[in-house]
Design an enzyme around this catalytic site. Structure first.
Site, PDB file in Angstrom:
ATOM      1  N   GLY A  75      71.700  -0.208  39.569  1.00 32.27           N
ATOM      2  CA  GLY A  75      70.634  -0.096  38.577  1.00 32.27           C
ATOM      3  C   GLY A  75      70.114   1.325  38.529  1.00 32.27           C
ATOM      4  O   GLY A  75      70.362   2.129  39.443  1.00 32.27           O
TER       5      GLY A  75
ATOM      6  N   GLN B 175      63.707   7.655  37.092  1.00 33.23           N
ATOM      7  CA  GLN B 175      64.456   8.318  38.172  1.00 33.23           C
ATOM      8  C   GLN B 175      65.205   9.562  37.695  1.00 33.23           C
ATOM      9  O   GLN B 175      65.586  10.388  38.508  1.00 33.23           O
ATOM     10  CB  GLN B 175      65.458   7.336  38.811  1.00 33.23           C
ATOM     11  CG  GLN B 175      64.777   6.199  39.567  1.00 33.23           C
ATOM     12  CD  GLN B 175      65.785   5.202  40.077  1.00 33.23           C
ATOM     13  OE1 GLN B 175      66.201   4.308  39.354  1.00 33.23           O
ATOM     14  NE2 GLN B 175      66.204   5.355  41.315  1.00 33.23           N
TER      15      GLN B 175
ATOM     16  N   CYS C  26      67.654   2.376  47.282  1.00 32.86           N
ATOM     17  CA  CYS C  26      67.197   3.092  46.083  1.00 32.86           C
ATOM     18  C   CYS C  26      67.910   4.435  46.015  1.00 32.86           C
ATOM     19  O   CYS C  26      67.968   5.153  47.018  1.00 32.86           O
ATOM     20  CB  CYS C  26      65.681   3.293  46.148  1.00 32.86           C
ATOM     21  SG  CYS C  26      65.025   4.138  44.697  1.00 32.86           S
ATOM     22  N   LEU C  27      68.421   4.748  44.825  1.00 32.63           N
ATOM     23  CA  LEU C  27      69.129   6.021  44.665  1.00 32.63           C
ATOM     24  C   LEU C  27      68.170   7.204  44.803  1.00 32.63           C
ATOM     25  O   LEU C  27      68.610   8.327  45.043  1.00 32.63           O
ATOM     26  CB  LEU C  27      69.832   6.052  43.298  1.00 32.63           C
ATOM     27  CG  LEU C  27      70.897   4.956  43.101  1.00 32.63           C
ATOM     28  CD1 LEU C  27      71.432   4.965  41.676  1.00 32.63           C
ATOM     29  CD2 LEU C  27      72.038   5.115  44.106  1.00 32.63           C
TER      30      LEU C  27
ATOM     31  N   HIS D 239      62.907  -4.347  40.899  1.00 33.45           N
ATOM     32  CA  HIS D 239      62.915  -3.000  41.507  1.00 33.45           C
ATOM     33  C   HIS D 239      62.840  -1.928  40.406  1.00 33.45           C
ATOM     34  O   HIS D 239      62.063  -0.977  40.497  1.00 33.45           O
ATOM     35  CB  HIS D 239      64.200  -2.867  42.339  1.00 33.45           C
ATOM     36  CG  HIS D 239      64.441  -1.534  42.953  1.00 33.45           C
ATOM     37  ND1 HIS D 239      64.408  -1.313  44.314  1.00 33.45           N
ATOM     38  CD2 HIS D 239      64.762  -0.320  42.405  1.00 33.45           C
ATOM     39  CE1 HIS D 239      64.663  -0.050  44.575  1.00 33.45           C
ATOM     40  NE2 HIS D 239      64.901   0.578  43.422  1.00 33.45           N
ATOM     41  N   GLU D 240      63.649  -2.111  39.344  1.00 33.66           N
ATOM     42  CA  GLU D 240      63.679  -1.107  38.259  1.00 33.66           C
ATOM     43  C   GLU D 240      62.392  -1.139  37.441  1.00 33.66           C
ATOM     44  O   GLU D 240      61.902  -0.089  37.002  1.00 33.66           O
ATOM     45  CB  GLU D 240      64.898  -1.314  37.346  1.00 33.66           C
ATOM     46  CG  GLU D 240      66.265  -1.318  38.021  1.00 33.66           C
ATOM     47  CD  GLU D 240      66.529  -0.106  38.903  1.00 33.66           C
ATOM     48  OE1 GLU D 240      65.901   0.944  38.695  1.00 33.66           O
ATOM     49  OE2 GLU D 240      67.354  -0.223  39.829  1.00 33.66           O
TER      50      GLU D 240
ATOM     51  N   HIS E 175      59.911   0.937  39.097  1.00 33.65           N
ATOM     52  CA  HIS E 175      60.098   2.376  38.818  1.00 33.65           C
ATOM     53  C   HIS E 175      59.370   2.760  37.525  1.00 33.65           C
ATOM     54  O   HIS E 175      58.741   3.817  37.458  1.00 33.65           O
ATOM     55  CB  HIS E 175      61.585   2.717  38.664  1.00 33.65           C
ATOM     56  CG  HIS E 175      62.298   2.996  39.952  1.00 33.65           C
ATOM     57  ND1 HIS E 175      61.887   3.954  40.848  1.00 33.65           N
ATOM     58  CD2 HIS E 175      63.431   2.454  40.494  1.00 33.65           C
ATOM     59  CE1 HIS E 175      62.725   3.996  41.881  1.00 33.65           C
ATOM     60  NE2 HIS E 175      63.664   3.086  41.688  1.00 33.65           N
TER      61      HIS E 175
END
Ligand code: K1U
Ligand code: ZN
Length: 167
Positions: A46, A51, A91-92, A133-134, A137
């Site tokens: 994702g 981000q 997480c990236l 999660h997204e 963000h």
């Protein structure tokens, strides 16, 4: 298409709240394809526009094993949630850090797709975790901020140490 730079925690820009997308333009479509390419290259399952320092309500997700089921969510809204589950997240924007986060087990979201068509989606398992999660963000929240204060201090110290060792 292009690979975009992914902001790294604790970059303050990860705390910006994303704005609603009022119209889907060529620039939106380019951002969608660049975000998808960035997510697949990372690799990740994702990516939220926040981000990549684009503060618009846009998410790309692909939790398929074959990496060919791209899901685009524009202006996502959580319309139903039930149950609780604690799953490991990564997480990236916080590479190398994984921990369990408590989330709703099942959710229903309403969003627009890349063509601007409204759809609703019922999700559970990894897809449910990833959407929540997204969506965090987009609200300027990183998953580590859902962990205990002590864990957050440990993670920040670990990241600072890693940074010192790199330079
Ligand atoms: O938001 C992000 O940084 C993407 C993140 C999504 C996510 C994964 C797992 C639980 C919650 C949210 C990632 O993709 S982290 C990388 C990752 O988990 C992964 C990478 C390759 C294959 C499978 C998973
Ligand atoms: Zn993330």
């Amino acid at each position: 298409m292009a690979i975009l730079h992914i902001l790294q925690y604790p970059d303050e820009r990860l705390h910006k709240v994303a704005k609603k997308i009022e119209s889907i333009t060529g620039a939106t479509r380019k951002l969608i394809s660049d975000m998808a390419e960035t997510m697949y290259a990372a690799p990740g399952v994702g990516l939220a526009a926040t981000q990549v320092d684009m503060h618009q309500q846009l998410i790309v997700i692909d939790v398929s094993e074959t990496h060919d089921e791209l899901l685009v969510l524009i202006n996502p809204e959580l319309i139903f949630s039930s149950g609780e589950s604690k799953c490991e997240e990564g997480c990236l924007s916080v590479p190398g850090i994984y921990d369990k986060v408590e989330r709703a087990e099942k959710i229903t979201v309403r969003a627009l797709n890349a063509k601007g068509e409204e759809f609703t989606l019922d999700a559970e398992g990894l897809l449910s975790v990833c959407i929540q999660h997204e969506m965090d963000h987009l609200q300027g929240k990183v998953f580590v901020e859902r962990l205990s204060h002590l864990k957050q201090v440990r993670i920040r110290n670990k990241l600072k140490k890693r940074l010192r060792e790199t330079f």
